[in-house]
Every structure is written in C-alpha cells, then in structure tokens.
Scaffold this active site. Sequence first.
Site, mmCIF file in Angstrom:
data_model
loop_
_atom_site.group_PDB
_atom_site.id
_atom_site.type_symbol
_atom_site.label_atom_id
_atom_site.label_comp_id
_atom_site.label_asym_id
_atom_site.label_seq_id
_atom_site.Cartn_x
_atom_site.Cartn_y
_atom_site.Cartn_z
ATOM 1 C CG HIS A 25 -20.334 -15.158 -33.644
ATOM 2 N ND1 HIS A 25 -19.010 -15.487 -33.452
ATOM 3 C CD2 HIS A 25 -20.910 -16.217 -34.272
ATOM 4 C CE1 HIS A 25 -18.793 -16.710 -33.938
ATOM 5 N NE2 HIS A 25 -19.932 -17.174 -34.445
ATOM 6 C CE LYS A 73 -21.329 -17.728 -30.582
ATOM 7 N NZ LYS A 73 -22.160 -18.943 -30.606
HETATM 8 N N1 LIG Z 1 -22.529 -25.618 -35.158
HETATM 9 C C1 LIG Z 1 -22.926 -24.652 -35.978
HETATM 10 O O1 LIG Z 1 -22.548 -24.609 -37.165
HETATM 11 C C2 LIG Z 1 -23.847 -23.610 -35.481
HETATM 12 C C3 LIG Z 1 -24.190 -23.590 -34.165
HETATM 13 N N2 LIG Z 1 -25.018 -22.628 -33.686
HETATM 14 C C4 LIG Z 1 -25.366 -22.740 -32.269
HETATM 15 O O2 LIG Z 1 -26.738 -23.143 -32.198
HETATM 16 C C5 LIG Z 1 -27.317 -22.603 -31.006
HETATM 17 C C6 LIG Z 1 -28.559 -21.812 -31.377
HETATM 18 O O3 LIG Z 1 -28.187 -20.639 -32.076
HETATM 19 P P1 LIG Z 1 -29.274 -19.597 -32.598
HETATM 20 O O4 LIG Z 1 -30.209 -20.270 -33.544
HETATM 21 O O5 LIG Z 1 -28.533 -18.417 -33.038
HETATM 22 O O6 LIG Z 1 -30.038 -19.272 -31.222
HETATM 23 P P2 LIG Z 1 -31.562 -18.823 -31.016
HETATM 24 O O7 LIG Z 1 -31.637 -18.273 -29.631
HETATM 25 O O8 LIG Z 1 -32.007 -17.965 -32.149
HETATM 26 O O9 LIG Z 1 -32.380 -20.191 -31.124
HETATM 27 C C7 LIG Z 1 -32.427 -21.147 -30.118
HETATM 28 C C8 LIG Z 1 -33.876 -21.623 -30.026
HETATM 29 O O10 LIG Z 1 -33.926 -22.729 -29.143
HETATM 30 C C9 LIG Z 1 -35.019 -22.512 -28.247
HETATM 31 N N3 LIG Z 1 -34.866 -23.319 -27.052
HETATM 32 C C10 LIG Z 1 -34.355 -22.978 -25.848
HETATM 33 N N4 LIG Z 1 -34.424 -24.027 -25.016
HETATM 34 C C11 LIG Z 1 -35.017 -25.043 -25.697
HETATM 35 C C12 LIG Z 1 -35.376 -26.388 -25.380
HETATM 36 N N5 LIG Z 1 -35.145 -26.902 -24.162
HETATM 37 N N6 LIG Z 1 -35.948 -27.154 -26.335
HETATM 38 C C13 LIG Z 1 -36.200 -26.661 -27.564
HETATM 39 N N7 LIG Z 1 -35.900 -25.383 -27.926
HETATM 40 C C14 LIG Z 1 -35.307 -24.599 -27.002
HETATM 41 C C15 LIG Z 1 -34.990 -21.017 -28.012
HETATM 42 O O11 LIG Z 1 -36.179 -20.546 -27.406
HETATM 43 P P3 LIG Z 1 -36.101 -19.152 -26.564
HETATM 44 O O12 LIG Z 1 -35.780 -18.087 -27.573
HETATM 45 O O13 LIG Z 1 -37.460 -19.053 -25.951
HETATM 46 O O14 LIG Z 1 -35.017 -19.316 -25.565
HETATM 47 C C16 LIG Z 1 -34.805 -20.536 -29.450
HETATM 48 O O15 LIG Z 1 -36.018 -20.519 -30.180
HETATM 49 C C17 LIG Z 1 -26.206 -21.772 -30.332
HETATM 50 O O16 LIG Z 1 -25.545 -22.552 -29.365
HETATM 51 C C18 LIG Z 1 -25.277 -21.461 -31.492
HETATM 52 O O17 LIG Z 1 -23.984 -21.176 -31.090
HETATM 53 C C19 LIG Z 1 -25.524 -21.672 -34.478
HETATM 54 C C20 LIG Z 1 -25.183 -21.621 -35.792
HETATM 55 C C21 LIG Z 1 -24.345 -22.602 -36.415
HETATM 56 O O1 LIG Z 2 -24.181 -18.584 -32.607
HETATM 57 C C1 LIG Z 2 -23.845 -18.619 -33.818
HETATM 58 O O2 LIG Z 2 -24.315 -17.834 -34.669
HETATM 59 C C2 LIG Z 2 -22.834 -19.589 -34.213
HETATM 60 N N1 LIG Z 2 -22.454 -20.482 -33.345
HETATM 61 C C3 LIG Z 2 -21.454 -21.471 -33.532
HETATM 62 C C4 LIG Z 2 -20.245 -21.206 -32.653
HETATM 63 O O3 LIG Z 2 -20.418 -20.744 -31.516
HETATM 64 O O4 LIG Z 2 -19.125 -21.461 -33.088
HETATM 65 C C5 LIG Z 2 -21.105 -21.664 -34.995
HETATM 66 C C6 LIG Z 2 -21.072 -20.378 -35.777
HETATM 67 O O5 LIG Z 2 -19.978 -19.628 -35.352
HETATM 68 C C7 LIG Z 2 -22.358 -19.605 -35.612
#
Ligand SMILES: NC(=O)C1=CN([C@@H]2O[C@H](COP(=O)(O)OP(=O)(O)OC[C@H]3O[C@@H](n4cnc5c(N)ncnc54)[C@H](OP(=O)(O)O)[C@@H]3O)[C@@H](O)[C@H]2O)C=CC1
Ligand SMILES: O=C(O)C1=N[C@H](C(=O)O)C[C@H](O)C1
Length: 252
Positions: free
Chosen positions: A137, A141
Amino acid sequence: MTDTQLRVAVLGAKGRIGSEAAKAVEAAEDMDLVAALDRDDDIAELTKAGAQVAVDLTHPDAVMGNLEFCVGNGIHAVVGTTGWTDERFAQLRGWLDKSPQTGVLVAPNFSIGAVLTMLWSKQAARYFESAEVIERHHPNKADAPSGTATRTAQLIAEGRNAAGLGAQPDATSTALDGARGAVVDGVPVHAVRLRGALAHQEVFFGGTGETLTIRHDSLHHSSFMQGILLGARRVVSTPGLTYGLEHFLDLG
Ligand SMILES: NC(=O)C1=CN([C@@H]2O[C@H](COP(=O)(O)OP(=O)(O)OC[C@H]3O[C@@H](n4cnc5c(N)ncnc54)[C@H](OP(=O)(O)O)[C@@H]3O)[C@@H](O)[C@H]2O)C=CC1
Ligand SMILES: O=C(O)C1=N[C@H](C(=O)O)C[C@H](O)C1
C-alpha cells in the site's frame, strides 16, 4: 431531491477515499449526498440531514464512535474503515441487537477483484501445504497489515481448518524480528509500504511441485466506488451485520 432518492452521508469526506466516495454518491442518479462530514464536524448533522445511510471511511480510532451514533439513531452504515477485531464486532452486534431494523455492512474491500481474491484464496487453501499473504500500500496508510490481508488470512485459515490441515511447514529457527511477517490465524502476512503504490495484494500457495499466486491490484480509487454504491443500496434492506461485500454480489 425526490422521495425515492437514497439519502447518503459520507464520513471522512476530506480523506483519500471518502472524498472520492462523496463524488460518486453525488453522481449516482438514485442517491443524494445529504452530508459530507470530516474530523471536526458534528456527527449529529447526520440526523439533521435525514441521512438513511452513512458511509464510513475514517480511521480505526473513529469508526466505533461513528457506528454507535448511527446504529443508535437507526441510520444504516456501509463501513470501509479498517481495524476490526472480535471485540469490535461483539460491540457492534450489541448495538444492532437494540436496533434490529438497522443494517451495517463491514467490507474489508469494496473492489470486485479483491473480493474474488479473498473468496478464491479460501477455496484454494485446502489444497496447499503453504500459504502466505503479501500486501502493498501507499506509505500514508495508518494500519498494517491491511484489513483485506487480515481477512484473506482468516479465510485461508478457515479453508485449511475445514480440510483438517495442520500448521504450515517452516523450519526457521533463527530470524530477525518481523522477518516472517505477522501471523494471522497461522498464516504469515507481510505488509509493504511504498510510495507510488495504491492497494495491492498477492496470495502465495505452495504444494508438492507447484505454486499458485493470486494477485490483485487496485490501480485507482475508482476501483472501490461501485462496491460502496452497491453497499449503500443493499444495506437499507438488510438488517443486522453483513461482513463482506460478497454477500451483496450475485456470485452464483
Ligand atoms: N474497504 C475498502 O475497500 C477501503 C477501505 N479503506 C479504509 O478507509 C479508511 C480511510 O482511508 P483513507 O481515505 O486512505 O484515509 P484518510 O486519512 O485519507 O481519510 C480519512 C479521513 O477521515 C477523517 N477523520 C478522522 N476521524 C474522523 C471522525 N471522527 N469523523 C469524520 N472524519 C474523520 C480524517 O481526518 P484527519 O486527516 O484530520 O485525521 C481524514 O480526512 C482506512 O481505514 C482505509 O484502510 C480505504 C480504501 C478502500
Ligand atoms: O488504506 C487503503 O488504501 C486501503 N484499505 C483497505 C484495507 O486495509 O484493506 C482496502 C484497500 O486495501 C485500500
């Protein structure tokens, strides 16, 4: 907005995936984006906005508080955020028991290729003595190993256990800490963090005289959007906990 539109909110709407999810919801003809909240916003906005579904793409430290609010207020949830443990699932089930009409989808990965990788890994597991997972990744992350890799290893372990396979062969007697990865239910999982990477996974199987590799690459954030939208459409009519997008896919 019409009465038939699904009223969807995104939590983590300024994040890498949440910002794309908000755009995807806005672009969906059958949905309205009624709230796009991030860290400093008041989650009570969800009820004021009349959200039916909240998509959580925040952080492992934030997701449980968000879900307690959503389930407590009868708002369905589609959860991509990682960090799931048995204890967290038990807590979520407790909240859902008190709100039996509410649905929550927890999806380790929303991309179809990753879902198939997980399912095929479970199928393959029974036939091979050795199995290891390597995920790769982007370096921003927060968690390691990825939720997808953890779930893949759990499913491999389920496949192995159902076939009566024992521990994997491994004669390692001297190793640097971490050299053999993290062990999830008996399956080594290795996490690579690499600038330029997005989300990638290889699952290696080894048996007598052969190996099998199942590889998946998410090359763009768009790989997750169809699954997020499908999850939002389906979760409103699926009370209780659904773990894994495969349950909403017609996989035959
Ligand atoms: N299931 C799937 O297919 C996927 C899952 N994911 C997962 O999604 C999550 C987010 O990933 P990603 O977008 O890369 O992370 P980011 O850090 O880019 O985005 C997370 C956002 O959530 C904000 N945040 C933190 N706490 C809160 C809260 N209490 N309420 C609302 N917003 C909040 C963060 O703010 P701040 O930056 O200020 O902390 C940030 O803007 C991870 O756990 C990732 O693994 C990601 C991609 C695909
Ligand atoms: O953080 C990410 O980017 C992603 N998070 C999810 C995970 O932890 O499996 C899904 C995907 O891999 C992208």
